[in-house]
Each structure stands twice: as C-alpha cells, then as structure tokens.
Design an enzyme around this catalytic site. Structure first.
Site, PDB file in Angstrom:
ATOM      1  N   HIS A   1      71.782 -20.979 -56.269  1.00 14.73           N
ATOM      2  CA  HIS A   1      71.037 -20.907 -57.543  1.00 14.73           C
ATOM      3  C   HIS A   1      69.994 -22.014 -57.624  1.00 14.73           C
ATOM      4  O   HIS A   1      68.826 -21.768 -57.953  1.00 14.73           O
ATOM      5  CB  HIS A   1      72.021 -21.012 -58.711  1.00 14.73           C
ATOM      6  CG  HIS A   1      71.373 -21.245 -60.035  1.00 14.73           C
ATOM      7  ND1 HIS A   1      71.033 -20.229 -60.897  1.00 14.73           N
ATOM      8  CD2 HIS A   1      70.987 -22.402 -60.654  1.00 14.73           C
ATOM      9  CE1 HIS A   1      70.475 -20.733 -61.978  1.00 14.73           C
ATOM     10  NE2 HIS A   1      70.430 -22.052 -61.855  1.00 14.73           N
ATOM     11  N   GLU A   2      70.405 -23.259 -57.320  1.00 13.83           N
ATOM     12  CA  GLU A   2      69.481 -24.399 -57.413  1.00 13.83           C
ATOM     13  C   GLU A   2      68.324 -24.257 -56.420  1.00 13.83           C
ATOM     14  O   GLU A   2      67.169 -24.537 -56.761  1.00 13.83           O
ATOM     15  CB  GLU A   2      70.237 -25.713 -57.155  1.00 13.83           C
ATOM     16  CG  GLU A   2      71.271 -26.064 -58.203  1.00 13.83           C
ATOM     17  CD  GLU A   2      70.666 -26.229 -59.584  1.00 13.83           C
ATOM     18  OE1 GLU A   2      69.508 -26.691 -59.686  1.00 13.83           O
ATOM     19  OE2 GLU A   2      71.347 -25.886 -60.575  1.00 13.83           O
TER      20      GLU A   2
ATOM     21  N   HIS B   1      65.482 -22.047 -57.481  1.00 11.84           N
ATOM     22  CA  HIS B   1      64.407 -22.657 -58.276  1.00 11.84           C
ATOM     23  C   HIS B   1      63.280 -23.140 -57.362  1.00 11.84           C
ATOM     24  O   HIS B   1      62.097 -23.011 -57.693  1.00 11.84           O
ATOM     25  CB  HIS B   1      64.964 -23.831 -59.090  1.00 11.84           C
ATOM     26  CG  HIS B   1      65.808 -23.415 -60.262  1.00 11.84           C
ATOM     27  ND1 HIS B   1      65.346 -22.584 -61.248  1.00 11.84           N
ATOM     28  CD2 HIS B   1      67.090 -23.732 -60.603  1.00 11.84           C
ATOM     29  CE1 HIS B   1      66.296 -22.399 -62.162  1.00 11.84           C
ATOM     30  NE2 HIS B   1      67.371 -23.079 -61.776  1.00 11.84           N
TER      31      HIS B   1
ATOM     32  N   GLU C   1      66.218 -19.397 -65.132  1.00  9.92           N
ATOM     33  CA  GLU C   1      67.653 -19.408 -64.811  1.00  9.92           C
ATOM     34  C   GLU C   1      68.126 -18.034 -64.363  1.00  9.92           C
ATOM     35  O   GLU C   1      68.887 -17.914 -63.401  1.00  9.92           O
ATOM     36  CB  GLU C   1      68.453 -19.884 -66.030  1.00  9.92           C
ATOM     37  CG  GLU C   1      68.266 -21.346 -66.380  1.00  9.92           C
ATOM     38  CD  GLU C   1      68.614 -22.265 -65.236  1.00  9.92           C
ATOM     39  OE1 GLU C   1      69.674 -22.046 -64.596  1.00  9.92           O
ATOM     40  OE2 GLU C   1      67.829 -23.194 -64.959  1.00  9.92           O
TER      41      GLU C   1
END
Length: 423
Positions: free
Chosen positions: A283-284, A287, A363
């Site tokens: 997920h990070e 970004h 997100e």
C-alpha cells in the site's frame, strides 16, 4: 437511536470477531470529549490574546529584550527572532496540559502510553530545542530575503522555502528523528528478503530498511518511506511487526534496559505477520508508484507560491497592521503572521478540505495497487489488525469523516478489498 444501533450492528457483523468494539467505543468517546473541549478552549484563548493586544505586547517585550542585549529598533530581524522564541515558548506551555492529558489520561487509560513523566518532559524539552535550532535560522534568512528581494521577493522567498523543505525531508529520518528514537537496520531474514523482492518488482530503488523502536513511547504502529531519487529507505515501527514488537515479549528482568520507559507488556499479540506487513508496504509503495508523493509536493509548492504572491500584494496595507494593534510599525514577521494565519484562514479551511478529499482518493488507489500485487487478502486482515491494535472505530458519519478524515473509514476500505479477497 435504537434503529441506528441496529444498522451499525448489521454493518459490523462480518467483522465482529476481529474488532473489540467495546474498547474502541471507549477510546473514541475519550478522544471526542477531549477534542470538543479543545475546540472550545483553544479558539477562546486565541480570541482573548487578540482582544487584549497580546501580539503587540509580545512584540514590545521582544523589543525591550533586544534593547537590553544591545540591539536597537533598527535590528528588526533580531527582535523578530526573540518574538518568535517567546511565541513558540508560550504555545508550548499552553499546549502542555492537552498533551499531558492525551498521553497520561487517554492513552494511559486505553493501554497505549509507554512513557514516564520524566521521559515525557525530557522529550518535550528536546523537541523544543531542536525546533528552535531549525526555526530561528530559517526564519532569519527568510526575513532577510524578503527585506532585500525587491519587487520580486516573493519568488526568492518561495524558492528558499522550497529548498528548505526538500532539505528537511531529506535529512529528517537520518539526522533528526534518531535524536528521539532508535533506528535499527532490519535484521537479515525472510521478511527483509521479501521486502527487497517486492521493491525490485516495482522498480522501487530501496537502499535500506529500518525498524524504529516506537514501543518506548506508544503501542501505536506505522510504516513509511523517505528519500529522493535512487536513495529510498523504508522505516517500520517495531509495533507493526508481530515477531519484533517489544510489547509481545516478556518484560525485562533486573537489567532495567530503559529506566525512562515503562514495561507495559500485556497478554496480547501486537502487530502483523510478515505477509500482512508486506501488504501494508505494498500500500505504502503504491503511493510512490502512483506518483502521490510527487503530486502532494507539487500541490504544496503551488499553494506556497500563491500565498507568497498574495503576501506581496497585501504586505503594504497599513490597515492590516493597525487592525492588530500595530499603528507605527509594520514588522515583516508580524505581516507574515497576520496574512498567513488570519487573512488566509478561510482559504486554508477550503484547501484543507480539498486535500482531505484528495488524500482519501489516494488511499483507495494505494489499496487498489496492493490488490494488484496480489496482497488483497493480507491487506484486508492487516487493516483489521491495525484498527484493533490502534483502537480505531471502524465506521463514522459520512459528513464528519469527509471533512475530518484523511483516510477512509475502515469498513469502506474493507468493502473495496472484499471482492478481490474472495477471488
């Protein structure tokens, strides 16, 4: 009320085994009550300062201190630094009760606080000193640039703040954060190999992976990456790692490894398994891969340039200074404070809302990226565990969350991942 409770029960039924809703409700109630009191008291204090002439008083006091040090009214930058030092000291003192209550009442009550009172004050003093070591030199240079910049000073001021922000982002994790927390390279092993493999698969230029001992302060967990160009690094909080968290280990014996922190180990498992940690990192890294970091920097700098331009337009308006009690002088620092903090206040609220909406969109996109990496199932379980560990409430009023939350409520994120998880 009964109908709302039944609707909430139905929504949470699929997750009821994973979410300790009793403790979460208690945590949410404590935070909400504290927030309501703060939202009333802080604006009231600010209004009293304005009505009682607190800003002109502090400026005159700064002038007196500067005069005793041998610096007359012509040394405006020096007086501005004294004013800034006194203002930040006042802010730190008035904010101390809220910080103490949050740490030693709310966080303590719900099992998050790991600090002693001595550690807390030592940390607060250290933060204040480090902040002043950065803030005062940067402010003095900014004021000097504005003074000598001529008609286009706003361009030079913006470029200066851009360089400063990039430098701080670059050095923070390597030189500033270690002043407060211990950073340790992630030991060689399966998790490190898996992180490096995942980073390589998406062309993320990973150079190092660190574990930060966040458990000495709080049992909250987090993960982030930093660095520019080909020098990226990942930082994992030890509370995020199930096999690494000090909160999952037995309390130290007689050696008293750290007398300034309290041992609050409980009979519970904290953190995520390796597969779940990888999903969180997926997920990070999403970004980064999707350009969210660069987009945020661009938006921030566009806003900064606009603000400096408008500051250049408004700084010559003597009526602004007179409205805040400055009839004979127009100090540059006071102009910055009046325009950026008060005149831009409505604009800042609108901008904050827009950035919150954008952040929530980012997100969801990062979750979708982790899903594309095949991490949907692990991210699903990781989000539930992290929500449980941090006592986050899984649902929220949609209007309230839309205005206040930079991250979507848990159930919205789980719903977006649910189909892929079932697949």
């Amino acid at each position: 009320m009964v109908e709302a409770a039944l609707i909430l029960k139905v929504k949470l039924q699929p997750y009821s085994e994973c979410l300790p809703l009793g403790r979460q409700c208690g945590m949410q109630a404590s935070l909400s009550q504290c927030s309501q009191v703060a939202e009333f008291c802080i604006p009231l204090l600010e209004m009293m300062i304005l009505l009682c002439g607190g800003i002109p008083f502090l400026w005159n006091l700064s002038g007196q201190i500067s005069g005793r040090a041998g610096f007359g009214p012509e040394y405006e930058i020096f007086q501005s630094l004294v004013f800034l030092l006194l203002a930040t000291l006042f802010s730190a003192v008035t904010g101390l009760p809220w910080s103490l209550y949050n740490t030693f009442v709310i966080e303590e009550k719900h099992g998050f606080n790991q600090q002693t009172l001595g550690f807390f004050f030592k940390d607060a003093i250290k933060k204040f000193i480090v902040t002043q070591c950065i803030l005062l030199p940067v402010t003095s240079l900014l004021l000097y640039i504005i003074k000598i910049g001529g008609d286009y000073f706003f361009i030079y001021a913006w470029l200066f703040t851009l360089v400063v922000s990039l430098v701080l982002v670059t050095i923070y994790a390597d030189y500033i954060a270690p002043l407060f927390d211990k950073f340790i390279p992630l030991p060689e092993g399966e998790l490190k190999q898996q992180i490096e493999t995942m980073a390589k698969s998406i062309d993320f230029p990973l150079t190092k992976v660190y574990v930060v001992e966040g458990s000495k302060r709080s049992s909250h967990s987090n993960a982030y990456f930093y660095g520019f160009f080909k020098n990226k690094r990942i930082v994992l909080f030890d509370t995020l790692l199930e096999d690494y968290s000090a909160l999952n280990k037995e309390p130290a014996g007689e050696d008293g490894e750290n007398e300034e922190t309290k041992s609050k180990t409980k009979n519970k498992k904290q953190g995520c398994k390796n597969e779940e940690v990888l999903a969180v990192l997926g997920h990070e890294l999403g970004h980064w891969k999707l350009g969210h970091t660069v987009k945020n920097i661009i938006i921030s700098q566009m806003n900064s340039f606009l603000c400096f331009f408008l500051f250049a337009v408004l700084i010559g308006q003597k009526e602004l200074f007179a409205a805040f009690g400055f009839y004979d002088t127009q100090p540059t620092l006071i102009g910055l404070m009046i325009i950026f903090q008060f005149i831009f206040s409505p604009y800042n609220e609108v901008l904050s809302f827009c950035l919150t909406v954008l952040s929530r969109r980012f997100e969801f996109q990062a979750d979708a990226f982790a899903k594309e990496l095949g991490k949907a199932k692990d991210l699903y379980s990781a989000l539930i565990k992290l929500n449980k560990d941090n006592l986050g409430f899984p649902v929220s009023d949609w209007i309230f969350s839309m205005w206040h939350y930079s991250h979507p409520p848990l159930l919205e994120r789980l719903q977006a991942l649910k189909d892929a998880k079932q697949e």
